[in-house]
Design an enzyme around this catalytic site. Sequence first.
Site, short mmCIF file in Angstrom:
data_model
loop_
_atom_site.label_atom_id
_atom_site.label_comp_id
_atom_site.label_asym_id
_atom_site.label_seq_id
_atom_site.Cartn_x
_atom_site.Cartn_y
_atom_site.Cartn_z
CE LYS A 1 3.97 0.99 10.97
NZ LYS A 1 2.44 0.62 10.37
NE ARG B 1 2.30 -5.28 13.78
CZ ARG B 1 2.76 -4.74 12.65
NH1 ARG B 1 4.22 -4.17 12.83
NH2 ARG B 1 2.33 -4.76 11.63
NE ARG C 1 1.79 -1.70 1.44
CZ ARG C 1 2.04 -1.62 2.54
NH1 ARG C 1 2.28 -0.31 3.26
NH2 ARG C 1 1.49 -2.65 3.42
NE ARG D 1 3.92 -6.28 3.08
CZ ARG D 1 3.84 -5.37 4.28
NH1 ARG D 1 4.46 -4.35 4.35
NH2 ARG D 1 3.06 -5.55 5.20
P1 ADP Z 1 2.21 -3.34 8.27
O1 ADP Z 1 2.21 -2.39 9.44
O2 ADP Z 1 1.84 -2.64 6.90
O3 ADP Z 1 1.07 -4.48 8.67
P2 ADP Z 1 4.69 -4.80 8.87
O4 ADP Z 1 5.91 -5.02 7.74
O5 ADP Z 1 5.10 -3.63 9.94
O6 ADP Z 1 3.40 -4.28 8.17
O7 ADP Z 1 4.50 -6.23 9.31
C1 ADP Z 1 3.90 -7.31 8.58
C2 ADP Z 1 3.54 -8.19 9.41
O8 ADP Z 1 4.83 -9.02 10.21
C3 ADP Z 1 2.89 -8.16 10.65
O9 ADP Z 1 1.32 -8.13 10.08
C4 ADP Z 1 2.98 -9.22 11.72
O10 ADP Z 1 2.54 -10.46 11.31
C5 ADP Z 1 4.61 -9.14 11.58
N1 ADP Z 1 5.24 -8.33 12.58
C6 ADP Z 1 5.84 -7.21 12.34
N2 ADP Z 1 6.24 -6.33 13.47
C7 ADP Z 1 5.78 -7.44 14.52
C8 ADP Z 1 5.91 -7.24 15.90
N3 ADP Z 1 6.55 -6.02 16.51
N4 ADP Z 1 5.35 -8.21 16.41
C9 ADP Z 1 4.80 -9.28 16.05
N5 ADP Z 1 4.82 -9.38 14.75
C10 ADP Z 1 5.20 -8.38 13.75
#
Ligand code: ADP
Length: 210
Positions: free
Chosen positions: A13, A88, A122, A152
């Site tokens: 993404k 999400r 990554r 990360r």
């Molecule tokens: P990835 O898609 O690689 O897991 P992200 O950077 O999108 O990584 O998200 C990292 C973390 O941030 C998620 O595992 C979650 O804990 C939190 N997070 C991100 N977006 C949301 C969301 N829309 N609702 C709840 N938690 C979120």
Amino acid sequence: MNIVLLGAPGAGKGTQAAFIKERYGLAHISTGDIFRANIKGGTPIGKVAKSYIDAGKLVPDEVTCELVKDRLLNGELGAGFMLDGFPRNIFQAKELDTFAKVDLCVNIDVDKSLLMDRICGRRMCSCGATYHVSTLDGATTCAKCGKPLYRRDDDNPETVEARLNTYAAQTAPLVDYYAAQGKLCTVNGGAGSPEQVFAAIAAELDKYVK
Ligand code: ADP
Ligand code: ZN
């Protein structure tokens, strides 16, 4: 044009978001990036978010929805918005529909067997570039800007396992949610280079912009 990027952790993404932003001028809003900036800055939101992120769970909906709503209603939007990591779950998707209009959901589909290796291998740069160890040839700095690469905190096997489970249980149902609204387009994110995946996405987005 307002779009939602959907895809499991490691689907690409963030990589595709950078291409899309450059070509279409959409504001890239990544909830993960916003949370990580808050954690780094030691804000109250960051303190709440950290425990959930470290456990591979979703940050509570109240916190996340408020943050996105504020960003969409009060921030710069360019030619529209591109949400990365939001919604999400179904609750967030319904909330979003109350304060913004989504035109299209781009679902980046990648086979689960590829995701663990992609995420655990990554490496990131603070400039936004991402790499995979398999193509770094031992390099520890960014080819674009020279800064040191890092991994990360949540890109470790235990947390990734939890994130993939959270995705399957809570986020994957959004595919049907957007399909039912006639807004879903799915591209194969597991075959081909990032540029080839982008070409498939651009073919869809071009239908929406004149
Ligand atoms: P990835 O898609 O690689 O897991 P992200 O950077 O999108 O990584 O998200 C990292 C973390 O941030 C998620 O595992 C979650 O804990 C939190 N997070 C991100 N977006 C949301 C969301 N829309 N609702 C709840 N938690 C979120
Ligand atoms: Zn860099």
